[in-house]
Design a protein around this motif. Structure first.
Motif, PDB file in Angstrom:
ATOM      1  N   PHE A   1     -27.691  17.404  24.557  1.00  0.00           N
ATOM      2  CA  PHE A   1     -26.959  17.817  25.747  1.00  0.00           C
ATOM      3  C   PHE A   1     -27.935  17.824  26.907  1.00  0.00           C
ATOM      4  O   PHE A   1     -28.971  18.486  26.857  1.00  0.00           O
ATOM      5  N   LEU A   2     -27.616  17.060  27.968  1.00  0.00           N
ATOM      6  CA  LEU A   2     -28.542  16.844  29.070  1.00  0.00           C
ATOM      7  C   LEU A   2     -28.292  17.812  30.212  1.00  0.00           C
ATOM      8  O   LEU A   2     -27.141  18.053  30.596  1.00  0.00           O
ATOM      9  N   ASP A   3     -29.360  18.348  30.736  1.00  0.00           N
ATOM     10  CA  ASP A   3     -29.336  19.062  32.010  1.00  0.00           C
ATOM     11  C   ASP A   3     -29.941  18.093  33.017  1.00  0.00           C
ATOM     12  O   ASP A   3     -31.153  17.995  33.152  1.00  0.00           O
ATOM     13  N   TYR A   4     -29.067  17.364  33.713  1.00  0.00           N
ATOM     14  CA  TYR A   4     -29.515  16.262  34.571  1.00  0.00           C
ATOM     15  C   TYR A   4     -29.316  16.607  36.043  1.00  0.00           C
ATOM     16  O   TYR A   4     -28.209  16.936  36.472  1.00  0.00           O
ATOM     17  N   GLU A   5     -30.381  16.514  36.821  1.00  0.00           N
ATOM     18  CA  GLU A   5     -30.359  16.745  38.264  1.00  0.00           C
ATOM     19  C   GLU A   5     -30.510  15.397  38.973  1.00  0.00           C
ATOM     20  O   GLU A   5     -31.527  14.714  38.807  1.00  0.00           O
ATOM     21  N   ASP A   6     -29.493  15.006  39.766  1.00  0.00           N
ATOM     22  CA  ASP A   6     -29.568  13.710  40.430  1.00  0.00           C
ATOM     23  C   ASP A   6     -30.354  13.820  41.735  1.00  0.00           C
ATOM     24  O   ASP A   6     -30.855  14.894  42.101  1.00  0.00           O
ATOM     25  N   ALA A   7     -30.457  12.705  42.460  1.00  0.00           N
ATOM     26  CA  ALA A   7     -31.292  12.647  43.665  1.00  0.00           C
ATOM     27  C   ALA A   7     -30.786  13.573  44.767  1.00  0.00           C
ATOM     28  O   ALA A   7     -31.554  13.977  45.643  1.00  0.00           O
TER      29      ALA A   7
ATOM     30  N   GLY B   1     -29.533  16.521  44.165  1.00  0.00           N
ATOM     31  CA  GLY B   1     -29.638  17.888  43.677  1.00  0.00           C
ATOM     32  C   GLY B   1     -28.431  18.366  42.904  1.00  0.00           C
ATOM     33  O   GLY B   1     -28.378  19.528  42.493  1.00  0.00           O
ATOM     34  N   GLU B   2     -27.449  17.510  42.686  1.00  0.00           N
ATOM     35  CA  GLU B   2     -26.266  17.892  41.924  1.00  0.00           C
ATOM     36  C   GLU B   2     -26.583  17.871  40.434  1.00  0.00           C
ATOM     37  O   GLU B   2     -27.282  16.986  39.946  1.00  0.00           O
ATOM     38  N   ARG B   3     -26.056  18.863  39.697  1.00  0.00           N
ATOM     39  CA  ARG B   3     -26.315  18.960  38.267  1.00  0.00           C
ATOM     40  C   ARG B   3     -25.167  18.354  37.476  1.00  0.00           C
ATOM     41  O   ARG B   3     -23.989  18.514  37.814  1.00  0.00           O
ATOM     42  N   HIS B   4     -25.533  17.659  36.421  1.00  0.00           N
ATOM     43  CA  HIS B   4     -24.564  17.025  35.528  1.00  0.00           C
ATOM     44  C   HIS B   4     -24.912  17.383  34.085  1.00  0.00           C
ATOM     45  O   HIS B   4     -26.050  17.738  33.782  1.00  0.00           O
ATOM     46  N   GLY B   5     -23.943  17.231  33.198  1.00  0.00           N
ATOM     47  CA  GLY B   5     -24.179  17.559  31.795  1.00  0.00           C
ATOM     48  C   GLY B   5     -23.770  16.464  30.838  1.00  0.00           C
ATOM     49  O   GLY B   5     -22.897  16.687  29.988  1.00  0.00           O
ATOM     50  N   PRO B   6     -24.380  15.275  30.934  1.00  0.00           N
ATOM     51  CA  PRO B   6     -24.056  14.219  29.969  1.00  0.00           C
ATOM     52  C   PRO B   6     -24.359  14.651  28.527  1.00  0.00           C
ATOM     53  O   PRO B   6     -25.184  15.541  28.287  1.00  0.00           O
TER      54      PRO B   6
END
Length: 365
Positions: free
Chosen positions: A221-227, A229-234
């Motif tokens: 489970f990914l804690d992904y921060e895009d350029a 600053g938005e967080r996503h959970g792939p």
């Protein structure tokens, strides 16, 4: 007793399977095909204790345990296995501190450090969702159920007898003493005929990959921060057949009228492919075998709708499972079977999940 189930996704298939085991073979009516929507395009991830404290807690606990029994009951392999589960971090804005937990597989060798373990083989598992759904339906059909491909036009309600008496499918009447609405997000269409809470569709994208080397039985489970600053959970789920599934990036596009009309955004799928390569060198040059999208059904409180339709004896609904449809299908099947056959669910208390907890909705409003 004649039971008609509207929808051949995992929920409808599970209900058909457990009804058939009780000697009540159902007629399942499906517009597109078995597991043609979210049931065939999800990750197939299962967690025993991730719904603790929610109204669906007991449903999840029961279902996870039932999943352990089903491989021995069903006649086909659908890749069920227990897995370890980890959280990893990725960022487009900052360099992540390298960290690798003891026990996590060496295949996680990219720029996504393993932050923590979320589950082990006693609490998390996975399967191939499409194959699982078909295995349930095949088991039901072996016990006398049948599947009809067609479009439901209306549910027949006899106001003199005050009960459901059938459904019309492509202008043909099918008699039924009980009708179960299990059409996922398309259950919203049933509010044309019955007083029901709204069920919405939340769109998400996914890809499957053929990795260049072996991948351990470890879900990520990914804690992904895009350029920005938005967080996503792939979510990344390796499968027993060697395939790797990765999903993420939701969309607010409206639900189309039929599953076959769901569109795929190549841009979202390419973002997922690039993320996969940053997690593991085994996935950097992996071949994308499928790009897909689906809508998972969700109610305003994100809890399932399971139970009788208020004011319509003989009508039932089972949908709105959000991201836990594959997990909670067996428990839903058991509860609905007992409700239909015996008048109440004895194995599971569904009182906090019934449609009466939410306001009704009229289709088109």
């Amino acid at each position: 007793m004649n039971v008609a189930i509207l929808g051949a996704g995992v929920i409808g298939s599970a209900i058909a399977y457990y009804l058939s085991r009780k000697g009540l073979p159902a007629t399942v009516i499906e517009r597109c095909g078995i597991a043609c929507a979210a049931s065939g395009k999800s990750g197939g991830f299962l967690a025993r204790d991730w719904c603790v404290g929610q109204p669906q807690e007991q449903l999840a606990l029961l279902s996870f345990d039932l999943h352990s029994d089903l491989p021995g009951e069903l006649s086909q392999d659908y890749g069920y296995r227990r897995v370890n589960t980890y959280q990893v971090a990725l960022s487009d804005r900052r360099t992540m501190t390298s960290r690798h937990l003891t026990g996590a597989g060496d295949w996680i060798d990219g720029t996504a450090p393993v932050q923590q373990q979320l589950g082990d083989t006693t609490t998390t598992a996975q399967l191939h969702p499409g194959e699982f759904t078909r295995a349930l339906m095949n088991g039901a059909c072996q016990n006398g159920a049948n599947v009809i491909v067609g479009t439901v036009e209306t549910i027949e309600f006899d106001h003199v007898q005050n009960k459901v008496t059938g459904v019309f499918v492509d202008s043909e009447r099918i008699a039924a003493d009980a009708v179960v609405i299990a059409m996922g997000p398309w259950s919203i269409l049933a509010t044309q005929w019955l007083s029901l809470p709204a069920v919405y569709g939340l769109k998400g994208y996914s890809i499957t990959l053929a990795p260049s080397g072996p991948v351990a039985a470890e879900a990520l489970f990914l804690d992904y921060e895009d350029a920005e600053g938005e967080r996503h959970g792939p979510e990344l789920v390796p499968r027993a057949d060697g395939e790797v599934y990765l999903c993420g990036f939701s969309s607010d596009q409206p639900l189309p009228l039929a599953p076959e009309d769901v569109s795929v955004d190549p841009g979202a799928c390419e973002r997922l492919r690039k993320l996969a390569g940053r997690i593991s060198s085994t996935l950097t040059d992996a071949t994308v075998t499928r790009q897909q999208a689906c809508y998972r059904p969700i109610c305003v409180d994100a809890m399932p709708l399971i139970g009788p339709v208020p004011g319509a004896p003989g009508a039932y609904i089972a949908t709105g499972h959000n991201c836990w449809g594959i997990l909670n299908a067996p428990g839903t099947g058991v509860a609905m079977t007992e409700l239909i056959a015996e008048g109440r669910s004895k194995t599971l208390d569904i009182s906090r999940l019934t449609p009466g907890r939410l306001p009704s909705h009229h289709y088109g409003s």
